[in-house]
Design an enzyme around this catalytic site. Structure first.
Site, PDB file in Angstrom:
ATOM      1  N   TRP A 148       0.978  -0.966  -0.141  1.00 35.91           N
ATOM      2  CA  TRP A 148       0.067   0.270  -0.008  1.00 35.91           C
ATOM      3  C   TRP A 148       1.004   1.725  -0.256  1.00 35.91           C
ATOM      4  CZ3 TRP A 148       0.222   4.164   4.020  1.00 35.91           C
ATOM      5  CH2 TRP A 148       2.030   3.504   4.531  1.00 35.91           C
ATOM      6  N   GLY A 224       5.844  -6.544  -0.365  1.00 36.62           N
ATOM      7  CA  GLY A 224       5.304  -6.531   0.810  1.00 36.62           C
ATOM      8  C   GLY A 224       6.589  -7.182   1.987  1.00 36.62           C
ATOM      9  N   GLU A 246       9.966  -8.962  -3.254  1.00 33.09           N
ATOM     10  CA  GLU A 246      10.982  -7.376  -2.312  1.00 33.09           C
ATOM     11  C   GLU A 246      10.584  -7.029  -0.806  1.00 33.09           C
ATOM     12  OE1 GLU A 246      13.352  -5.819  -3.627  1.00 33.09           O
ATOM     13  OE2 GLU A 246      13.611  -6.092  -6.194  1.00 33.09           O
ATOM     14  N   CYS A 280      10.052   1.674   2.901  1.00 29.10           N
ATOM     15  CA  CYS A 280      11.093   0.020   3.639  1.00 29.10           C
ATOM     16  C   CYS A 280      12.547   0.430   3.399  1.00 29.10           C
ATOM     17  CB  CYS A 280      10.592  -1.206   2.016  1.00 29.10           C
ATOM     18  SG  CYS A 280      11.022  -0.219   0.802  1.00 29.10           S
ATOM     19  N   GLU A 376      11.120  -3.816  12.582  1.00 31.67           N
ATOM     20  CA  GLU A 376      10.922  -3.187  11.243  1.00 31.67           C
ATOM     21  C   GLU A 376       9.756  -2.336  11.895  1.00 31.67           C
ATOM     22  OE1 GLU A 376       8.858  -4.624   7.401  1.00 31.67           O
ATOM     23  OE2 GLU A 376       9.777  -2.538   6.410  1.00 31.67           O
TER      24      GLU A 376
HETATM   25  P1  NAD Z   1       2.147  -6.844   2.799  1.00 31.59           P
HETATM   26  O1  NAD Z   1       3.037  -7.760   2.702  1.00 31.59           O
HETATM   27  O2  NAD Z   1       0.547  -6.936   3.594  1.00 31.59           O
HETATM   28  O3  NAD Z   1       0.917  -7.094   1.635  1.00 31.59           O
HETATM   29  C1  NAD Z   1       1.759  -6.895   0.302  1.00 31.59           C
HETATM   30  C2  NAD Z   1       0.528  -7.502  -0.396  1.00 31.59           C
HETATM   31  O4  NAD Z   1       0.565  -8.912  -0.361  1.00 31.59           O
HETATM   32  C3  NAD Z   1      -0.944  -6.922  -0.594  1.00 31.59           C
HETATM   33  O5  NAD Z   1      -1.519  -6.581  -2.014  1.00 31.59           O
HETATM   34  C4  NAD Z   1      -1.599  -8.078   0.144  1.00 31.59           C
HETATM   35  O6  NAD Z   1      -2.872  -7.952  -0.042  1.00 31.59           O
HETATM   36  C5  NAD Z   1      -1.098  -9.236  -0.483  1.00 31.59           C
HETATM   37  N1  NAD Z   1      -1.569 -10.658   0.858  1.00 31.59           N
HETATM   38  C6  NAD Z   1      -1.177 -10.195   2.057  1.00 31.59           C
HETATM   39  N2  NAD Z   1      -1.788 -11.288   2.138  1.00 31.59           N
HETATM   40  C7  NAD Z   1      -1.602 -12.472   1.340  1.00 31.59           C
HETATM   41  C8  NAD Z   1      -0.729 -13.736   1.215  1.00 31.59           C
HETATM   42  N3  NAD Z   1      -1.881 -14.311   2.220  1.00 31.59           N
HETATM   43  N4  NAD Z   1      -1.156 -13.882   0.589  1.00 31.59           N
HETATM   44  C9  NAD Z   1      -0.917 -13.507  -1.273  1.00 31.59           C
HETATM   45  N5  NAD Z   1      -0.947 -12.195  -0.892  1.00 31.59           N
HETATM   46  C10 NAD Z   1      -1.138 -11.419  -0.094  1.00 31.59           C
HETATM   47  O7  NAD Z   1       2.409  -5.672   2.893  1.00 31.59           O
HETATM   48  P2  NAD Z   1       1.731  -4.172   2.973  1.00 31.59           P
HETATM   49  O8  NAD Z   1       1.404  -3.468   4.333  1.00 31.59           O
HETATM   50  O9  NAD Z   1       1.642  -3.553   1.961  1.00 31.59           O
HETATM   51  O10 NAD Z   1       3.748  -2.752   2.973  1.00 31.59           O
HETATM   52  C11 NAD Z   1       4.221  -2.789   4.076  1.00 31.59           C
HETATM   53  C12 NAD Z   1       5.370  -3.786   3.004  1.00 31.59           C
HETATM   54  O11 NAD Z   1       6.310  -4.315   2.677  1.00 31.59           O
HETATM   55  C13 NAD Z   1       7.065  -3.668   4.420  1.00 31.59           C
HETATM   56  O12 NAD Z   1       7.282  -5.139   5.060  1.00 31.59           O
HETATM   57  C14 NAD Z   1       7.216  -3.396   3.996  1.00 31.59           C
HETATM   58  O13 NAD Z   1       8.835  -3.276   3.600  1.00 31.59           O
HETATM   59  C15 NAD Z   1       7.447  -3.681   2.619  1.00 31.59           C
HETATM   60  N6  NAD Z   1       7.868  -3.117   1.297  1.00 31.59           N
HETATM   61  C16 NAD Z   1       8.786  -3.106   0.772  1.00 31.59           C
HETATM   62  C17 NAD Z   1       9.616  -2.316  -0.184  1.00 31.59           C
HETATM   63  C18 NAD Z   1      10.499  -3.076  -1.184  1.00 31.59           C
HETATM   64  O14 NAD Z   1      10.473  -2.678  -2.007  1.00 31.59           O
HETATM   65  N7  NAD Z   1      11.593  -3.977  -0.630  1.00 31.59           N
HETATM   66  C19 NAD Z   1       8.735  -1.553  -0.680  1.00 31.59           C
HETATM   67  C20 NAD Z   1       7.693  -1.154   0.129  1.00 31.59           C
HETATM   68  C21 NAD Z   1       7.210  -2.204   1.108  1.00 31.59           C
END
Ligand code: NAD
Length: 473
Positions: A148, A224, A246, A280, A376
Site C-alpha cells: 500500500w 510486501g 522485494e 521499506c 521493522e
Molecule cells: P503486505 O505483505 O501485508 O501486503 C503486500 C501485498 O500482499 C498486498 O497486495 C496484500 O494484499 C498481499 N497479501 C497479503 N497477504 C497475502 C497472502 N497471504 N497471500 C497473497 N497475497 C497476500 O505488505 P504491506 O503492509 O502492504 O506493505 C508493507 C511491507 O512491504 C513492509 O514490510 C515494507 O518494508 C515492504 N515493502 C518493501 C519494499 C521493497 O522494495 N523491498 C517496498 C515497499 C514496501
C-alpha cells in the site's frame, strides 16, 4: 463517498467483482470514503486468459514501438494531478510526496522505454563450425502484487519493465490503496493495447493461488512484508514459478563523529519521516557516535518538534497520519514497551483532530536485545543509540537477517563508502537520504528479498532466452 467502485479491470473494462467489499477509510479522518467491489479466483483466472490472448501481439510489436507506448504512459502520469490527490487522501502521505511519487513512476516508464531499445537477438560465433542464435523474448504472463505504501511507483517499477520486455500483466494491488492503484491501472490501460494489463483487487491468497495454478503465469513479482513474501515464495517454489521478492527492511543509519551534524539530522529526517515513516528503506536503527551524541540529539529533537502533522492535502503539513488504526496502535505499544524498559522518549506534536496520527517520536537508548529494536518500525518513530566503536553497529546490522538499505553520515565520503561496503545491504547512501532511482538496481538480501527492480537487472526477470545452435553456413 465512492460506492461500489469496480475492483476488477479486464481488457480495460471495469466490473464489480463478487469478492469481499473493501471499505476504503481515509486515515486523516478515520472515516470511510468509498467501497470497492473486489474480485474472486475466477476473475483472476479470466485475467490470465485475457493477458495470454494479448501476449502474442505485444511480443511481436517491435521493442522500440513498445517503448514509445511506455513514454506516453509516463506523460499521462506526469499530468495526473487528480491521482496525486487520491494517493495523498488514501495513504495519508503529504500531497507533495504523492506528486513526487507520480513523477518517479513516470521516470520508471521512461527508463524502461529507453531500455526496450536494447532488446535484440544475438548471433554468436563461439565454437568452430557453429553459429548460435540467442533469441530474447518476454517470459510470458507476469503477475504483479504490490503493497500500500507506494501504490503507484511500486506497481510502475514492475509493470514498466514487464511491458518493455513484451510481457502481459495481471496485477493485484493492496487492499489499503485500491483507489490509487486502480486509477493508476486505468491510466496505463488508456495507452496500452487491450488486455495487456488486467487488474484484480481481492483476497491475496485466493488471487495469488489462482495465478500460481496457471502455467501461463511464468513470474510472480511481489513487494510486501517478509512474512507474506515467504508464504508466497513457498507456494511459488512448489509450482516452480519464478519469483522476485522485494520485502521488509531494517536499515541502520550511522552518524560518524566527523559528520556535519545539521546535514546528518536533515538526512535522517528525510529517510525516517518521509512517507510518514512507511518506507521499506527508512532508517530503522540510528547509531550516533558518543562524542557527538548530545549535539546530534539536540538537533534531531528540534526538527522532530518542528514537524507539522495534519491533513495530507494541506500544503503546510509535513507529516500525515499512519495508514490504519492498527498501525497506530502497534507503534504506541512499541513506544510504551521501550519506555517502560528504560529508554527515554521525545515526542513531537500531534493534531487534536481524529484520524490515525502518531506523534513523531525519538526513542533514545532502547535495549538492543528488546524485540522492538529488531522490528521493522514502518512509522514515524526513530530508535537512537550511541556507540564508541563502529564494530557495534556493524555487528548489530550483521545480526539481523534483513539486508535492504543502510546509511552513513560523515565528512569523509570515501570512508563512508568503504564502511557501507561492509554492510550486507542492497542499497545505501553516504549523506544521501533517498538513494533509489530508476537507473540503478534496487533489491534486498536475506529476509529483505530475492532479485532486483530498477536499472538493467530490473528488466531481466521478465525476459527469457532461447539459444539455437546450427552449423555455420
Ligand atoms: P503486505 O505483505 O501485508 O501486503 C503486500 C501485498 O500482499 C498486498 O497486495 C496484500 O494484499 C498481499 N497479501 C497479503 N497477504 C497475502 C497472502 N497471504 N497471500 C497473497 N497475497 C497476500 O505488505 P504491506 O503492509 O502492504 O506493505 C508493507 C511491507 O512491504 C513492509 O514490510 C515494507 O518494508 C515492504 N515493502 C518493501 C519494499 C521493497 O522494495 N523491498 C517496498 C515497499 C514496501
Amino acid at each position: 463517498m465512492h460506492d461500489d467502485i469496480p475492483g476488477v479491470r479486464l481488457s480495460g473494462r471495469p466490473h464489480a467483482g463478487a469478492g469481499p467489499r473493501f471499505e476504503v477509510v481515509e486515515p486523516a479522518t478515520g472515516r470511510p470514503i468509498g467501497h470497492v467491489a473486489t474480485g474472486t479466483g475466477p476473475d483472476a483466472a479470466r485475467a490470465v486468459d485475457v493477458a495470454a490472448a494479448a501476449l502474442d501481439g505485444w511480443r511481436a510489436t517491435p521493442a522500440p514501438r513498445r517503448g514509445e507506448v511506455l513514454r506516453t504512459i509516463a506523460g499521462r502520469l506526469r499530468a495526473a494531478d487528480g491521482l496525486a490527490e487520491t494517493v495523498a487522501r488514501e495513504t495519508g502521505k503529504c500531497r507533495r510526496e504523492a506528486s513526487a511519487e507520480l513523477a518517479l513512476a513516470a521516470d520508471y516508464f521512461d527508463w524502461y522505454a529507453a531500455l526496450a531499445h536494447t532488446l535484440t537477438d544475438q548471433v554468436l560465433s563461439v565454437r568452430p563450425g557453429l553459429r548460435h542464435l540467442v533469441r530474447t523474448g518476454p517470459v510470458g504472463v507476469a503477475a504483479v502484487l504490490t503493497p500500500w505504501n507506494f501504490p503507484v511507483s511500486i506497481p510502475a517499477r514492475k509493470i514498466a519493465p514487464a511491458l518493455a520486455a513484451g510481457c502481459a500483466v495481471v496485477f493485484k494491488p493492496s487492499e489499503l490503496s485500491l483507489l490509487s492503484s486502480l486509477a493508476f491501472a486505468e491510466i496505463c490501460e488508456s495507452r496500452l493495447p487491450q488486455g495487456l494489463l488486467n487488474t484484480v483487487a481481492g483476497d491475496g491468497p485466493e488471487i495469488t493461488g489462482a495465478w500460481l495454478e496457471d502455467r501461463r503465469v511464468r513470474l510472480l513479482h511481489f513487494t510486501g512484508s517478509t512474512a507474506v513474501g515467504r508464504n508466497i515464495a513457498q507456494a511459488a517454489g512448489q509450482a516452480l514459478t519464478s519469483v522476485v521478492m522485494e520485502l521488509g527492511g531494517r536499515a541502520p543509519f550511522i552518524v560518524l563523529p566527523d559528520a556535519d551534524l545539521d546535514e546528518a539530522a536533515d538526512t535522517l529526517m528525510v529517510t525516517k519521516f518521509r512517507n510518514n515513516g512507511a518506507s521499506c528503506i527508512a532508517a530503522n536503527n540510528v547509531w550516533v557516535h558518543e562524542d557527538v551524541r548530545v549535539e546530534f540529539l539536540d538537533r534531531l529533537a528540534a526538527r522532530v518538534s518542528a514537524l507539522v502533522p495534519g491533513d495530507p492535502l494541506d500544503e503546510r503539513t509535513t507529516l500525515g497520519p499512519v495508514r490504519t488504526r492498527e498501525m497506530a496502535g502497534r507503534l504506541e505499544t512499541l513506544i510504551t514497551a521501550l519506555s517502560s524498559a528504560g529508554a527515554s522518549v521525545h515526542r513531537g506534536p500531534r493534531p487534536e483532530a481524529g484520524g490515525w496520527y502518531v506523534a513523531p517520536t525519538l526513542v533514545v537508548d532502547p535495549a538492543t536485545d528488546s524485540p522492538e529494536w529488531r522490528e521493522e518500525i514502518f512509522g514515524p518513530v526513530a530508535l537512537v543509540r550511541s556507540y564508541t566503536d563502529l564494530k557495534e553497529p556493524i555487528a548489530d546490522a550483521a545480526a539481523t537477517r534483513h539486508g535492504l538499505a543502510g546509511y552513513v553520515c560523515t565528512g569523509d565520503v570515501a570512508a563512508g563508502t568503504e564502511l557501507l561496503t561492509r554492510l550486507d545491504v542492497g542499497i545505501a547512501g553516504v549523506n544521501v537520504a533517498t538513494p533509489a532511482t530508476p537507473e540503478i538496481p534496487f533489491g534486498g538480501r536475506g529476509d529483505s528479498g530475492i532479485g532486483y527492480e530498477g536499472g538493467v537487472p530490473g528488466l531481466l526477470p521478465f525476459l527469457t532466452h532461447q539459444s539455437i545452435a546450427a552449423p555455420r553456413p
